[in-house]
Design a protein around this motif. Structure first.
Motif, short mmCIF file in Angstrom:
data_model
loop_
_atom_site.label_atom_id
_atom_site.label_comp_id
_atom_site.label_asym_id
_atom_site.label_seq_id
_atom_site.Cartn_x
_atom_site.Cartn_y
_atom_site.Cartn_z
N SER A 79 33.07 -30.62 12.97
CA SER A 79 34.22 -29.76 13.24
C SER A 79 33.83 -28.58 14.12
CB SER A 79 34.84 -29.26 11.94
OG SER A 79 35.37 -30.33 11.19
N ALA A 80 32.61 -28.10 13.97
CA ALA A 80 32.13 -26.99 14.80
C ALA A 80 32.14 -27.38 16.27
CB ALA A 80 30.73 -26.57 14.37
N VAL A 81 31.85 -28.64 16.54
CA VAL A 81 31.83 -29.13 17.92
C VAL A 81 33.24 -29.47 18.40
CG1 VAL A 81 31.00 -30.96 19.45
CG2 VAL A 81 29.50 -30.04 17.66
N LEU A 82 34.01 -30.15 17.55
CA LEU A 82 35.32 -30.66 17.95
C LEU A 82 36.41 -29.59 18.00
CD1 LEU A 82 35.22 -33.93 15.82
CD2 LEU A 82 35.27 -33.83 18.32
N GLN A 83 36.30 -28.55 17.18
CA GLN A 83 37.34 -27.52 17.09
C GLN A 83 38.73 -28.16 16.87
OE1 GLN A 83 36.85 -23.86 17.46
NE2 GLN A 83 34.82 -24.60 16.89
N PRO A 84 38.88 -28.93 15.79
CA PRO A 84 40.14 -29.62 15.53
C PRO A 84 41.20 -28.65 15.00
CG PRO A 84 38.68 -29.90 13.67
CD PRO A 84 37.89 -29.14 14.72
N GLN A 85 42.41 -29.14 14.87
CA GLN A 85 43.47 -28.31 14.31
C GLN A 85 43.39 -28.23 12.79
OE1 GLN A 85 47.37 -29.40 15.67
NE2 GLN A 85 46.87 -29.04 17.81
N HIS A 86 42.75 -29.22 12.17
CA HIS A 86 42.77 -29.28 10.71
C HIS A 86 41.46 -29.86 10.18
CE1 HIS A 86 43.98 -30.91 6.70
NE2 HIS A 86 44.72 -29.82 6.67
N VAL A 87 40.93 -29.24 9.13
CA VAL A 87 39.67 -29.67 8.51
C VAL A 87 39.86 -29.83 7.01
CG1 VAL A 87 37.28 -29.02 8.00
CG2 VAL A 87 38.25 -28.55 10.27
N ASN A 88 39.39 -30.95 6.48
CA ASN A 88 39.42 -31.20 5.04
C ASN A 88 38.05 -30.85 4.44
OD1 ASN A 88 42.06 -32.98 4.39
ND2 ASN A 88 41.25 -33.53 6.40
N GLN A 89 38.07 -30.07 3.36
CA GLN A 89 36.81 -29.68 2.74
C GLN A 89 36.92 -29.69 1.22
OE1 GLN A 89 33.83 -29.39 2.94
NE2 GLN A 89 33.25 -28.95 5.04
N VAL A 90 35.76 -29.77 0.58
CA VAL A 90 35.68 -29.52 -0.86
C VAL A 90 35.68 -28.01 -1.04
CG1 VAL A 90 34.52 -31.67 -1.41
CG2 VAL A 90 33.15 -29.68 -0.74
N PHE A 91 35.84 -27.56 -2.27
CA PHE A 91 35.96 -26.13 -2.53
C PHE A 91 34.77 -25.35 -1.98
CE2 PHE A 91 35.83 -22.21 -4.94
CZ PHE A 91 37.16 -21.85 -5.03
N THR A 92 33.59 -25.88 -2.19
CA THR A 92 32.38 -25.14 -1.81
C THR A 92 32.05 -25.25 -0.32
OG1 THR A 92 31.06 -27.06 -2.47
CG2 THR A 92 31.33 -25.29 -4.09
N GLY A 93 32.77 -26.07 0.42
CA GLY A 93 32.46 -26.26 1.83
C GLY A 93 33.31 -25.45 2.79
N ALA A 94 34.33 -24.78 2.28
CA ALA A 94 35.27 -24.09 3.16
C ALA A 94 34.62 -22.96 3.95
CB ALA A 94 36.44 -23.55 2.35
N ALA A 95 33.78 -22.17 3.31
CA ALA A 95 33.18 -21.01 3.98
C ALA A 95 32.27 -21.44 5.13
CB ALA A 95 32.40 -20.16 2.98
N ALA A 96 31.47 -22.46 4.91
CA ALA A 96 30.57 -22.93 5.97
C ALA A 96 31.37 -23.45 7.16
CB ALA A 96 29.65 -24.03 5.44
N SER A 97 32.45 -24.17 6.88
CA SER A 97 33.28 -24.68 7.97
C SER A 97 33.89 -23.55 8.78
CB SER A 97 34.38 -25.59 7.43
OG SER A 97 33.87 -26.87 7.10
N ARG A 98 34.40 -22.54 8.09
CA ARG A 98 35.01 -21.41 8.81
C ARG A 98 33.97 -20.68 9.65
NH1 ARG A 98 39.53 -21.24 10.42
NH2 ARG A 98 40.64 -21.18 8.45
N ALA A 99 32.79 -20.48 9.09
CA ALA A 99 31.76 -19.76 9.82
C ALA A 99 31.35 -20.49 11.09
CB ALA A 99 30.55 -19.54 8.93
N LEU A 100 31.15 -21.81 11.00
CA LEU A 100 30.70 -22.55 12.16
C LEU A 100 31.81 -22.80 13.17
CD1 LEU A 100 28.06 -25.16 10.96
CD2 LEU A 100 27.77 -22.84 11.79
N LEU A 101 33.05 -22.82 12.71
CA LEU A 101 34.16 -22.94 13.66
C LEU A 101 34.23 -21.72 14.56
CD1 LEU A 101 36.96 -24.48 11.43
CD2 LEU A 101 36.11 -25.48 13.55
N GLY A 102 33.95 -20.56 13.99
CA GLY A 102 33.91 -19.34 14.77
C GLY A 102 35.27 -18.81 15.18
N GLN A 103 36.33 -19.26 14.53
CA GLN A 103 37.68 -18.77 14.81
C GLN A 103 38.55 -18.99 13.57
OE1 GLN A 103 39.93 -21.38 14.74
NE2 GLN A 103 38.76 -23.14 15.38
#
Length: 253
Positions: free
Chosen positions: A84-108
């Protein structure tokens, strides 16, 4: 790449699985753009393979890509974050503990990131132990309001409530919907939703005042022979959505 979701001005956005680029394009058209197309990371052997293929889906749907785990598999959490960090999609599915890492690497902050929480059998409580390690431990049942506050702390956008098993947890779902409505948080009902129960499930979320509703409708509208999501069923879901919103005095943006 258009990161800003084209459904941000819409109250309801469908989330359906895409079996191919052609299927994604057909479902996108059937939903008149009120949809994100789920493509599962679990179906790819490497990050590179996933990124290369998912870019094709982005190209034909105005980036209406929903990067999926694969049946909520917590072991896919890290891969979803990386691609997702590379693709910058409109929507990301995560488990509870994965949300923060996804947001950080998305950078937006524009991409919608959900976080999976599960029914507990207790109204007003959700299980947040849905990560790779935590899901193997005793459930962590917390008040839904606390779960939402934690998710806001982590940069998540919405609660993915799974597995709902249709209306099997109706009272619990109503409490989750009310909490999301009261706390200005998105809601993504998931699991066992079909053409028969979709209207009632959507109506509960609308009545609760949820700002954005992203219902996931998967296996019930997939053709068993081709594996494709049926565009005609997507059209039916859109018609039901418009009916519910019109009856509630609301229109899509």
């Amino acid at each position: 790449m258009n990161v800003t979701p084209n459904y941000l001005n819409q109250r309801v956005c469908l989330n359906v699985l895409a079996n191919s680029v052609e299927n994604a394009e057909a479902c996108y058209e059937a939903a008149e753009g009120h949809v994100v197309l789920g493509v599962l990371s679990k179906n790819y052997p490497t990050d590179e393979a996933a990124i290369e293929d998912m870019k094709r889906y982005q190209a034909v749907t105005n980036n209406a890509l929903s990067v999926g785990l694969g049946a909520g598999d917590p072991n896919q959490s890290a891969m979803v974050t990386r691609i997702s960090a590379v693709l910058q999609p409109q929507h990301v599915n995560q488990v509870f503990t994965g949300a923060a890492a996804s947001r950080a690497l998305l950078g937006q902050s524009e991409t919608v990131i959900n976080a999976l929480v599960s029914p507990t059998g207790k109204v007003g409580f959700v299980n947040i132990a849905t990560g790779p390690l935590s899901s193997q431990q005793v459930a962590a049942d917390v008040p839904v309001e606390t779960a939402i506050a934690l998710l806001k702390d982590m940069g998540a956008s919405s609660v993915k409530y799974f597995p709902m098993k249709g209306l099997a947890h109706k009272d619990e779902f109503e409490a989750v919907a009310k909490a999301c409505g009261a706390n200005d948080f998105y809601l993504e009902p998931t699991g066992g939703i079909d053409l028969d129960n979709y209207e009632e499930i959507l109506q509960i979320a609308v009545n609760a005042g949820v700002k954005k509703i992203i219902p996931h409708i998967y296996s019930s509208i997939i053709d068993a022979h081709t594996g494709d999501t049926r565009p005609e069923d997507v059209k039916t879901l859109l018609a039901i959505t418009k009916k519910v919103l019109a009856a509630s005095g609301q229109m899509e943006g």
